[in-house]
Design a protein around this motif. Sequence first.
Motif, PDB file in Angstrom:
ATOM      1  N   ALA A  29     -17.316  64.588  67.260  1.00 23.98           N
ATOM      2  CA  ALA A  29     -17.807  64.541  68.644  1.00 23.98           C
ATOM      3  C   ALA A  29     -18.647  65.794  68.893  1.00 23.98           C
ATOM      4  N   PRO A  30     -19.664  65.690  69.740  1.00 22.81           N
ATOM      5  CA  PRO A  30     -20.528  66.844  70.002  1.00 22.81           C
ATOM      6  C   PRO A  30     -19.829  67.868  70.886  1.00 22.81           C
ATOM      7  N   CYS A  31     -19.947  69.158  70.551  1.00 30.07           N
ATOM      8  CA  CYS A  31     -19.352  70.189  71.421  1.00 30.07           C
ATOM      9  C   CYS A  31     -20.416  71.058  72.070  1.00 30.07           C
ATOM     10  N   LEU A  32     -21.678  71.003  71.538  1.00 25.40           N
ATOM     11  CA  LEU A  32     -22.745  71.835  72.114  1.00 25.40           C
ATOM     12  C   LEU A  32     -24.105  71.396  71.568  1.00 25.40           C
ATOM     13  N   VAL A  33     -25.107  71.416  72.448  1.00 27.97           N
ATOM     14  CA  VAL A  33     -26.492  71.328  72.011  1.00 27.97           C
ATOM     15  C   VAL A  33     -27.135  72.663  72.373  1.00 27.97           C
ATOM     16  N   LEU A  34     -27.640  73.370  71.372  1.00 25.72           N
ATOM     17  CA  LEU A  34     -28.161  74.732  71.547  1.00 25.72           C
ATOM     18  C   LEU A  34     -29.630  74.768  71.138  1.00 25.72           C
ATOM     19  N   SER A  35     -30.469  75.322  72.037  1.00 30.08           N
ATOM     20  CA  SER A  35     -31.904  75.363  71.741  1.00 30.08           C
ATOM     21  C   SER A  35     -32.427  76.797  71.774  1.00 30.08           C
ATOM     22  N   ASN A  36     -33.458  77.054  71.004  1.00 29.35           N
ATOM     23  CA  ASN A  36     -34.132  78.357  71.084  1.00 29.35           C
ATOM     24  C   ASN A  36     -35.236  78.323  72.138  1.00 29.35           C
ATOM     25  N   ASP A  37     -35.388  77.165  72.778  1.00 29.55           N
ATOM     26  CA  ASP A  37     -36.382  77.034  73.852  1.00 29.55           C
ATOM     27  C   ASP A  37     -35.684  76.464  75.083  1.00 29.55           C
ATOM     28  N   PRO A  38     -35.496  77.263  76.139  1.00 30.55           N
ATOM     29  CA  PRO A  38     -34.809  76.769  77.344  1.00 30.55           C
ATOM     30  C   PRO A  38     -35.499  75.557  77.972  1.00 30.55           C
ATOM     31  N   GLY A  39     -36.798  75.393  77.624  1.00 29.13           N
ATOM     32  CA  GLY A  39     -37.540  74.268  78.199  1.00 29.13           C
ATOM     33  C   GLY A  39     -37.569  73.045  77.298  1.00 29.13           C
ATOM     34  N   ALA A  40     -36.823  73.085  76.201  1.00 26.79           N
ATOM     35  CA  ALA A  40     -36.857  71.944  75.263  1.00 26.79           C
ATOM     36  C   ALA A  40     -36.426  70.659  75.959  1.00 26.79           C
ATOM     37  N   ALA A  41     -37.215  69.596  75.746  1.00 26.10           N
ATOM     38  CA  ALA A  41     -36.893  68.310  76.385  1.00 26.10           C
ATOM     39  C   ALA A  41     -35.528  67.806  75.928  1.00 26.10           C
TER      40      ALA A  41
END
Length: 204
Positions: A29-41
Motif C-alpha cells: 500500500a502507498p505510504c507517501l508520494v514525494l516530489s522534488n518539484d512542489p508544483g508537480a502535477a
Amino acid sequence: KRVAIMISGGGSNMLALLEDMARPDHPAAPCLVLSNDPGAAGIARASARGVATDAVSHKPFGKDRAAFEAELTARLEAANPDIICLAGFMRVLTEGFVTRWQGRMLNIHPSLLPKYRGLHTHARALEAGEAEHGCSVHEVTPELDDGPILGQARVPVRAGDTAEALAARVLGQEHRLYPAVLRRFAAGDRRPVWLDFDGRHEAP
Ligand code: GRF
C-alpha cells in the motif's frame, strides 16, 4: 508492505502503481508520494486519491546534493517505507542516498537496459535504427541505470516513428510493467517480469 513513490512530474507511472495497489489482493500500500518539484502535477493526482504527499524542492540546495538528499531522507523516514519506487524522478541520487535505501529502491527506465542508459533514450534508439525498444525496472544501485533488472517490456519500432510516438508506446508498457514488478517485489518474489508488446495498452 509500505511503498513510497518519488516523482518529478506528471506521475503517470505513479498513478499506475497507485491504481494497482488499490486492488485488494496487492501485498503493498502507498505510504507517501514525494516530489522534488512542489508544483508537480503528480502531487495533485496522488492527493486526489487520498495518498499522503510531500515535496522538497532541490532548488534552494543548489549544488549541495547531500543536504537536499538529507531532507528527502528525513521525509521518507517519517513515512517509514519498506520499498521506494522512483517513477519519473529526474534527479541523480548520490551513492550515500542509494546506499541508505539499497535493496529496497526500484526505478523504471525507458529503454531495454543495459542499452541506452541516461536521457533521450527514444531518440537514440531511433537514431541507431533499432527494430525493438522498451522499458526496464531495476534495483537502484550507485551506478546510474545499472542495477539488477527486475523486469522488461518490449515494443516494436515502427517505420516513421518519431521520438514522441515511440515514447508514448513505451510509456503505455511502463504502466503495465512497473505494477507487475512491484507486486512480485513486495511479495518477495525476485523472478523477473518479461512482457511482450500489448498494443491495447497506450499511455493515457
Ligand atoms: C517518462 O519519460 C517515463 O518514460 C520515465 O519518466 C518519464 C515521466 O514518467 N519513467 P511519469 O509520467 O512521470 O511517470
